[in-house]
Design an enzyme around this catalytic site. Structure first.
Site, PDB file in Angstrom:
ATOM      1  N   ARG A  72       0.775  -1.221   0.053  1.00 26.99           N
ATOM      2  CA  ARG A  72       0.119   0.006  -0.081  1.00 26.99           C
ATOM      3  C   ARG A  72       0.835   1.481  -0.182  1.00 26.99           C
ATOM      4  O   ARG A  72       1.985   1.313   0.313  1.00 26.99           O
ATOM      5  CB  ARG A  72      -0.979  -0.068   1.328  1.00 26.99           C
ATOM      6  N   GLY A  74       2.121   5.088   1.500  1.00 28.41           N
ATOM      7  CA  GLY A  74       2.300   5.413   2.739  1.00 28.41           C
ATOM      8  C   GLY A  74       3.655   4.937   3.390  1.00 28.41           C
ATOM      9  O   GLY A  74       4.545   4.381   2.714  1.00 28.41           O
ATOM     10  N   GLN A  75       3.648   5.346   4.774  1.00 28.70           N
ATOM     11  CA  GLN A  75       4.861   4.970   5.493  1.00 28.70           C
ATOM     12  C   GLN A  75       4.419   3.827   6.679  1.00 28.70           C
ATOM     13  O   GLN A  75       3.782   2.784   6.296  1.00 28.70           O
ATOM     14  CB  GLN A  75       5.317   6.138   6.165  1.00 28.70           C
ATOM     15  N   TYR A  76       5.214   4.042   7.826  1.00 27.76           N
ATOM     16  CA  TYR A  76       4.927   2.819   8.852  1.00 27.76           C
ATOM     17  C   TYR A  76       3.406   3.341   9.466  1.00 27.76           C
ATOM     18  O   TYR A  76       3.113   4.482   9.682  1.00 27.76           O
ATOM     19  CB  TYR A  76       5.912   3.122   9.855  1.00 27.76           C
ATOM     20  N   TYR A  78       0.436   1.245  12.726  1.00 25.21           N
ATOM     21  CA  TYR A  78       0.300   0.314  13.388  1.00 25.21           C
ATOM     22  C   TYR A  78      -1.076  -0.157  13.372  1.00 25.21           C
ATOM     23  O   TYR A  78      -2.079   0.527  12.919  1.00 25.21           O
ATOM     24  CB  TYR A  78       0.521   0.774  14.936  1.00 25.21           C
ATOM     25  N   HIS A  79      -1.364  -1.462  13.317  1.00 21.07           N
ATOM     26  CA  HIS A  79      -2.813  -2.087  13.601  1.00 21.07           C
ATOM     27  C   HIS A  79      -2.553  -2.993  14.854  1.00 21.07           C
ATOM     28  O   HIS A  79      -1.813  -3.656  15.245  1.00 21.07           O
ATOM     29  CB  HIS A  79      -3.023  -3.051  12.518  1.00 21.07           C
ATOM     30  N   ALA A 146      -5.830   6.460   9.466  1.00 15.15           N
ATOM     31  CA  ALA A 146      -4.745   6.520   8.534  1.00 15.15           C
ATOM     32  C   ALA A 146      -5.620   5.946   7.236  1.00 15.15           C
ATOM     33  O   ALA A 146      -6.393   5.241   7.216  1.00 15.15           O
ATOM     34  CB  ALA A 146      -3.616   5.718   8.973  1.00 15.15           C
ATOM     35  N   LEU A 160      -8.182   1.714   5.021  1.00 16.25           N
ATOM     36  CA  LEU A 160      -8.300   2.960   6.245  1.00 16.25           C
ATOM     37  C   LEU A 160      -8.029   2.125   7.505  1.00 16.25           C
ATOM     38  O   LEU A 160      -8.631   1.071   7.543  1.00 16.25           O
ATOM     39  CB  LEU A 160      -9.132   3.846   6.137  1.00 16.25           C
ATOM     40  N   CYS A 177       3.230   7.227  10.277  1.00 15.79           N
ATOM     41  CA  CYS A 177       3.138   7.882   8.910  1.00 15.79           C
ATOM     42  C   CYS A 177       4.203   8.952   8.542  1.00 15.79           C
ATOM     43  O   CYS A 177       4.119   9.752   7.804  1.00 15.79           O
ATOM     44  CB  CYS A 177       1.642   8.373   8.670  1.00 15.79           C
TER      45      CYS A 177
END
Length: 226
Positions: A72, A74-76, A78-79, A146, A160, A177
């Site tokens: 995807r 974007g950057q880093y 968290y989930h 995000a 998202l 991000c």
């Protein structure tokens, strides 16, 4: 009338790699007109994902949780538990082939959902995602959602994540991000609902209104195990 968008809500944490593989199968089926569009709501166990623009230095604590490299944008990020992840597998072939507008629609979906829950969400130029101001009269901004997507044959996947009631300390292992000067927040931290079912209902109502789509609840089996 266009076919309904399938709406799937998973209970219990879903393995990240399994979810990505399932999305890829579904995206191929949508592109080949063998399956309907699908919105999939789920939670993951604690993990970090690296988007295509991720910088190595933004992974502050690489041993804290598993790290998955994602296709995807974007950057880093968290989930984890208490965060509603929404994977949107939608056909942009019939939705205008306008990627920027589609990202705007995803952000608008979150903003309208937050508004229905009593929270004012905003976007900022150069910062993808949705932000809230914390404290009365405060200029401090924190990220509450995000957005990161990928397209294959003009079908979207990933999507998202909205912070409902996650452990916000879990974000400390990354620069979320890539934005070091901004914090993160959640509905619970703002004193709003932490009931995931309430959030899911709001997401569904707003999705149907914004995207002009009828949704139909399906089970994992009815979704063809994706």
């Amino acid at each position: 009338m266009p076919p309904a968008v399938s709406w799937l809500v998973s209970t219990g944490p879903i393995d990240y790699e399994m979810a990505v593989a399932a999305m890829e199968r579904r995206v191929a089926a949508i592109a080949e007109k063998r399956a309907r569009e699908l919105v999939w709501l789920l939670e993951h166990p604690p993990l970090y994902t690296a988007g295509t623009s991720a910088r190595a230095g933004d992974l502050v604590d690489p041993d804290r949780f598993p790290v998955h490299h994602s296709g995807r944008g974007g950057q880093y990020t968290y989930h984890g538990p208490g965060q509603r992840v929404v994977y949107a597998m939608l056909d942009l072939e019939r939705r205008g082939r306008d990627v920027r507008r589609f990202v705007d629609e995803l952000e608008g979906w979150v903003i309208d959902t937050l508004a229905s829950l009593g929270v004012s969400g905003e976007t900022r130029p150069g910062r993808v995602g949705v932000w809230v101001r914390t404290g009365v009269g405060s200029g401090e901004e924190k990220k509450i959602a995000a957005v990161g997507i990928r397209l294959r044959r003009w079908v979207s996947f990933h999507g998202l994540s909205l912070n409902v009631s996650p452990d916000l300390s879990h974000f400390d292992g990354i620069v979320p991000c890539g934005l070091a000067h901004f914090g993160v927040t959640s509905l619970a931290a703002l004193g709003r609902t932490s009931d995931m079912a309430v959030v899911d209902d709001a997401l569904r109502r707003v999705f149907e209104a914004r995207f002009g789509a009828r949704t139909e609840t399906v089970t994992m089996d009815e979704a063809g195990a994706l």
